[in-house]
Design a protein around this motif. Structure first.
Motif, PDB file in Angstrom:
ATOM      1  N   ASP A   1       0.704  -1.069  -0.018  1.00  3.74           N
ATOM      2  CA  ASP A   1      -0.275   0.183  -0.291  1.00  3.74           C
ATOM      3  C   ASP A   1       1.255   1.493  -0.142  1.00  3.74           C
ATOM      4  O   ASP A   1       1.520   1.461   1.027  1.00  3.74           O
ATOM      5  N   MET A   2       0.738   2.221  -1.080  1.00  8.12           N
ATOM      6  CA  MET A   2       1.957   3.607  -1.259  1.00  8.12           C
ATOM      7  C   MET A   2       1.315   4.132  -1.330  1.00  8.12           C
ATOM      8  O   MET A   2       0.097   4.497  -2.333  1.00  8.12           O
ATOM      9  N   GLY A   3       0.794   5.154   0.114  1.00 10.68           N
ATOM     10  CA  GLY A   3       0.182   6.306  -0.034  1.00 10.68           C
ATOM     11  C   GLY A   3       0.929   7.302  -0.685  1.00 10.68           C
ATOM     12  O   GLY A   3       2.321   7.146  -1.259  1.00 10.68           O
TER      13      GLY A   3
ATOM     14  N   THR B   1       1.543  10.015   2.328  1.00  9.67           N
ATOM     15  CA  THR B   1       3.127   9.407   2.964  1.00  9.67           C
ATOM     16  C   THR B   1       3.654   8.828   3.008  1.00  9.67           C
ATOM     17  O   THR B   1       5.189   8.866   3.479  1.00  9.67           O
ATOM     18  N   SER B   2       3.833   7.526   3.121  1.00 10.03           N
ATOM     19  CA  SER B   2       4.198   5.703   3.719  1.00 10.03           C
ATOM     20  C   SER B   2       4.099   4.781   2.452  1.00 10.03           C
ATOM     21  O   SER B   2       3.104   5.085   2.059  1.00 10.03           O
ATOM     22  N   SER B   3       4.762   4.136   3.026  1.00  8.62           N
ATOM     23  CA  SER B   3       4.438   2.713   2.698  1.00  8.62           C
ATOM     24  C   SER B   3       3.650   1.383   3.138  1.00  8.62           C
ATOM     25  O   SER B   3       4.669   1.495   4.134  1.00  8.62           O
ATOM     26  N   ASP B   4       3.092   1.095   2.914  1.00 14.53           N
ATOM     27  CA  ASP B   4       2.753  -0.562   3.647  1.00 14.53           C
ATOM     28  C   ASP B   4       2.782  -1.526   3.660  1.00 14.53           C
ATOM     29  O   ASP B   4       1.993  -1.734   2.517  1.00 14.53           O
ATOM     30  N   VAL B   5       3.718  -2.393   4.188  1.00 16.28           N
ATOM     31  CA  VAL B   5       3.546  -3.926   3.279  1.00 16.28           C
ATOM     32  C   VAL B   5       3.285  -4.653   4.846  1.00 16.28           C
ATOM     33  O   VAL B   5       3.170  -5.155   5.483  1.00 16.28           O
ATOM     34  N   SER B   6       2.569  -5.830   4.597  1.00 20.23           N
ATOM     35  CA  SER B   6       1.857  -6.751   5.318  1.00 20.23           C
ATOM     36  C   SER B   6       2.202  -8.578   4.481  1.00 20.23           C
ATOM     37  O   SER B   6       2.230  -8.246   2.601  1.00 20.23           O
ATOM     38  N   LEU B   7       1.618  -9.222   4.702  1.00 23.43           N
ATOM     39  CA  LEU B   7       1.338 -10.773   4.973  1.00 23.43           C
ATOM     40  C   LEU B   7       0.251 -10.799   4.312  1.00 23.43           C
ATOM     41  O   LEU B   7      -0.877 -11.313   5.789  1.00 23.43           O
ATOM     42  N   VAL B   8       0.122 -12.383   3.979  1.00 21.43           N
ATOM     43  CA  VAL B   8      -2.044 -12.940   4.539  1.00 21.43           C
ATOM     44  C   VAL B   8      -1.316 -14.103   3.657  1.00 21.43           C
ATOM     45  O   VAL B   8      -0.981 -14.352   2.398  1.00 21.43           O
ATOM     46  N   ARG B   9      -0.798 -15.285   4.868  1.00 19.28           N
ATOM     47  CA  ARG B   9      -1.086 -16.596   4.429  1.00 19.28           C
ATOM     48  C   ARG B   9      -2.140 -17.662   4.733  1.00 19.28           C
ATOM     49  O   ARG B   9      -3.149 -17.073   5.982  1.00 19.28           O
ATOM     50  N   ASP B  10      -2.119 -18.854   3.560  1.00 24.81           N
ATOM     51  CA  ASP B  10      -3.772 -19.310   4.049  1.00 24.81           C
ATOM     52  C   ASP B  10      -4.622 -19.040   4.204  1.00 24.81           C
ATOM     53  O   ASP B  10      -5.997 -19.055   4.916  1.00 24.81           O
ATOM     54  N   GLY B  11      -4.818 -17.613   3.532  1.00 31.15           N
ATOM     55  CA  GLY B  11      -6.165 -16.730   3.531  1.00 31.15           C
ATOM     56  C   GLY B  11      -6.366 -15.774   4.167  1.00 31.15           C
ATOM     57  O   GLY B  11      -7.366 -15.452   4.122  1.00 31.15           O
ATOM     58  N   ASP B  12      -5.364 -15.925   5.006  1.00 33.06           N
ATOM     59  CA  ASP B  12      -5.886 -14.923   6.958  1.00 33.06           C
ATOM     60  C   ASP B  12      -4.643 -13.403   6.525  1.00 33.06           C
ATOM     61  O   ASP B  12      -3.271 -13.829   6.845  1.00 33.06           O
TER      62      ASP B  12
ATOM     63  N   GLY C   1      -2.499   4.849  -3.833  1.00 30.53           N
ATOM     64  CA  GLY C   1      -2.754   5.775  -4.909  1.00 30.53           C
ATOM     65  C   GLY C   1      -1.184   5.923  -5.896  1.00 30.53           C
ATOM     66  O   GLY C   1      -1.445   6.079  -6.697  1.00 30.53           O
ATOM     67  N   ALA C   2      -0.491   5.159  -5.894  1.00 33.48           N
ATOM     68  CA  ALA C   2       0.976   5.316  -6.403  1.00 33.48           C
ATOM     69  C   ALA C   2       1.286   3.763  -6.005  1.00 33.48           C
ATOM     70  O   ALA C   2       2.444   3.377  -6.931  1.00 33.48           O
ATOM     71  N   GLY C   3       0.511   3.274  -4.769  1.00 32.49           N
ATOM     72  CA  GLY C   3       0.904   1.455  -5.450  1.00 32.49           C
ATOM     73  C   GLY C   3       1.633   0.433  -6.522  1.00 32.49           C
ATOM     74  O   GLY C   3       1.989   0.603  -7.455  1.00 32.49           O
TER      75      GLY C   3
END
Length: 676
Positions: free
Chosen positions: A292-294, A296-307, A455-457
């Motif tokens: 997620d690149m907005g 002001t900043s960028s956020d990254v995360s993981l989704v594993r096994d659908g969760d 917006g920028a991702g």
């Protein structure tokens, strides 16, 4: 607005989601199957921009505000208060001898080899940290409180807006702490946050820091939600339900009582939106990386096994927050991040942002500092036909001027070279963030897909995928406003925790079951419909003597042997080995979830997709690149890069060696050409 001007006012199941970012406020309105998205600039009082965005979306969708059935909201009030140190004037009341726990913290250093590294400033200065003569141990109350001492202290706290109460071992025996809170509430008008209500876990520093953070942000949250509720009532829309850091929504009363649970409100909604829209595109992969690149900043995360991955070991600006939240890593690289040259002559990007006003130079609002967005303009990824936020016309000349100034300062050969440098530096920062949640945790990013939004991702996603050797990028239809879209489908969720330390070999099943029942009763009471709430149980376990735990699901009734084996398996998966040591139960966790029906917007994709073409720079080469209107692309439309897709809230850049297909729901799936 009258019903006459909004013929769809009587439509049923109208959902509204509004997410406030640092630059834009995103709005998504779902009227049955019809999806409307829009953006407006964020305002200093976020509630003003929220209402402006709602009115704009209602006008575009021809829906009367009174016809909206539900309103979910993500905001940045809490995190801004923490990051800007602009929260309430707060006092801390603690056990005699422990007033400096908040400042001492842990022995680890922010930067191991930096002799000048500084820890964050305590939210409560030492002069407002007060001690009481009392003592509880893990076995019970040793020294009861002196009520006259508490009343005398209350008289000294007439200059504070909020009070945090965190007494030693109150997580196990809260009687002293409960009585102190009762007396302070009787004697003072200040808000009182109590550690056994905020975070009933051991570890004094983390419990104290989380309780202080709750006290620090609660007045701001209370004031903001009050203003928003009033404005929503005037507009005739439902009371907003607020996204929490754990990825679930809650009613305003619950949020006001647990304000610290909202520190990652907006970013959590984005991860939920990514999980909702993209999970089906990763059935042959280990999982998804959300990006997620907005502004002001960028956020990254993981989704594993659908969760969605969650954590209870997060920090905000160096301060621990122990409540359950979506496991996010944030870096200061967004579309509005300012490019600059450091003392050594190196090109840097962020963490300072140009914000919404004046914003990047290309906004034409008087800004002159070069930003990532300006670099994208110079590279041709955003052009004259683009309209940021759906209506903000670009000033391309201003962007070139800003990058030309940066080129002169950094001895680069013109604005294009400076733009390439800014783009690469920003991408390197975001690539490191993705490596931190994959490679550094034992995951191979090549086995994941990358979900790009913000917006920028989508302008940077394929470049990150190339750097990480990721072969699939998923760009949801509502990628520019995915956090707001995620609010439409977010479940209601409530958490409760309690420390209960004991070896599994000595576990008293009846005692633990009683504790779980009490936690279940608490989260059920917080739920809007206790009968519909699904209760999940978990436990934090560790080998005896370890300083960290792993969270393991718990069956009903609890089976100590089965829990020990699941912990052993989880430890081996996470760290590559298991031991014969005693397994210790540390913390009990309970979550109540009320699932919401999934959203099913229709996608038609008709019209003339081709808009024009422009020169865009990929690597060191210039390409005449076709530009398409994304919403006009038909289902199953196949793309071959280079191509640029423009939408109302974001732009997708598809470079050479990448191709893509539009799915039946409007989701774009990009695949990289693999050369062996």
């Amino acid at each position: 607005m009258s019903d006459e001007s909004h013929p769809k006012a009587e439509a049923h199941d109208v959902r509204l989601g509004v997410d406030v970012g640092g630059t834009f406020t995103d709005v998504v309105l779902l009227d049955g199957d019809d999806l409307t998205t829009t953006k407006v600039p964020s305002t200093e009082d976020q509630s003003v921009g929220v209402i402006e965005g709602i009115e704009k979306a209602c006008a575009e969708a021809a829906v009367a505000p009174e016809g909206i059935d539900s309103f979910a909201h993500g905001m940045t009030v809490s995190v801004n208060a923490l990051l800007e140190e602009a929260g309430a004037t707060t006092a801390l009341v603690t056990t005699a001898g422990f007033r400096d726990v908040l400042e001492i913290g842990r022995q680890d250093r922010p930067a191991l080899y930096d002799l000048d590294a500084e820890k964050p400033t305590p939210l409560v200065p030492r002069r407002r940290r007060h001690e009481l003569v009392e003592r509880a141990t893990v076995d019970g109350i040793g020294t009861p409180i002196d009520e006259d001492e508490v009343r005398a202290l209350a008289a000294e706290l007439d200059d504070v807006e909020s009070i945090a109460v965190c007494l030693l071992h109150a997580y196990a025996h809260p009687d002293n702490e409960r009585r102190v809170a009762e007396l302070l509430r009787e004697e003072s008008d200040a808000h009182v946050s109590v550690s056994h209500e905020v975070l009933a876990e051991f570890r004094e520093y983390e419990r104290t820091a989380t309780t202080v953070a709750d006290a620090y942000v609660t007045p701001a949250i209370d004031s903001y939600i009050g203003r928003l509720e009033s404005r929503a009532e005037e507009l005739g829309i439902p009371t907003p339900r607020v996204m929490q850091s754990n990825g679930g929504i809650a009613d305003p009363t619950t949020v006001r009582e647990n304000a610290v649970t909202t520190v990652l409100s907006g970013p959590a909604a984005g991860v939920v939106g990514a999980e909702t829209t993209a999970t089906g595109r990763a059935d042959d992969l280990e999982g998804l990386i959300t990006f997620d690149m907005g502004g002001t900043s960028s956020d990254v995360s993981l989704v594993r096994d659908g969760d969605v991955e969650r954590t209870t070991d997060a920090t905000i600006d160096g301060r621990p927050i122990g409540v359950p939240m979506v496991d996010l890593t944030t870096v200061g690289a967004g579309g509005g991040s300012v490019a600059w040259v450091d003392a050594g002559g190196a090109l840097r990007v962020g963490p300072e942002s140009a914000g919404a006003n004046p914003g990047p130079a290309c906004y034409g609002r008087g800004g002159t500092t070069p930003t990532v967005t300006d670099a994208n303009v110079v590279l041709g990824y955003i052009g004259g036909s683009s309209a940021l936020g759906g209506e903000l016309e670009l000033d391309e000349e201003a962007a070139h001027d800003a990058l030309a100034d940066l080129a002169n300062e950094s001895d680069l050969d013109g604005p294009v070279a400076a733009a390439r440098g800014v783009y690469r530096v920003a991408n390197a920062t975001m690539t490191r963030a993705i490596r931190s949640i994959t490679v550094e945790r034992g995951h191979d990013p090549r086995r994941f897909g990358l979900v790009a939004f913000g917006g920028a991702g989508p302008m940077h996603a394929t470049a990150l995928a190339d750097a990480l050797d990721i072969e699939r990028v998923v760009v949801p239809r509502a990628c520019g406003v995915l956090s707001a879209y995620g609010l439409l489908a977010a479940d209601e969720k409530h958490d409760a925790v309690r420390t209960h330390r004991t070896p599994l070999d000595d576990l008293d099943v009846d005692t633990v079951e009683t504790a779980y029942d009490e936690l279940a009763a608490r989260v059920s009471a917080d739920s809007s419909d206790s009968d519909a709430a699904h209760i999940e149980r978990a436990a934090d376990c560790r080998y005896a003597g370890q300083s960290f735990e792993l969270t393991i699901s718990v069956e009903e009734p609890i089976d100590p042997d089965g829990l020990a084996e699941r912990f052993q398996q989880a430890h081996e998966t996470a760290y590559g080995y298991r031991m014969d040591d005693t397994v210790e139960l540390v913390t009990l966790r309970t979550t109540a979830t009320i699932e919401r029906e999934p959203t099913t917007p229709t996608y038609i994709g008709d019209g003339e997709p081709r808009k024009d073409s422009r020169t865009a720079i990929f690597g060191d080469e210039r390409h005449e690149t076709p530009v398409y209107a994304r919403e006009a692309l038909a289902t199953d439309h196949e793309l071959t890069g280079p191509v640029i897709l423009e939408g109302g809230e974001s732009t997708v850049v598809v470079p050479p060696s990448w191709s893509g297909t539009i799915g039946t729901d409007g989701t774009l799936v990009l695949e990289r050409e693999v050369t062996r």
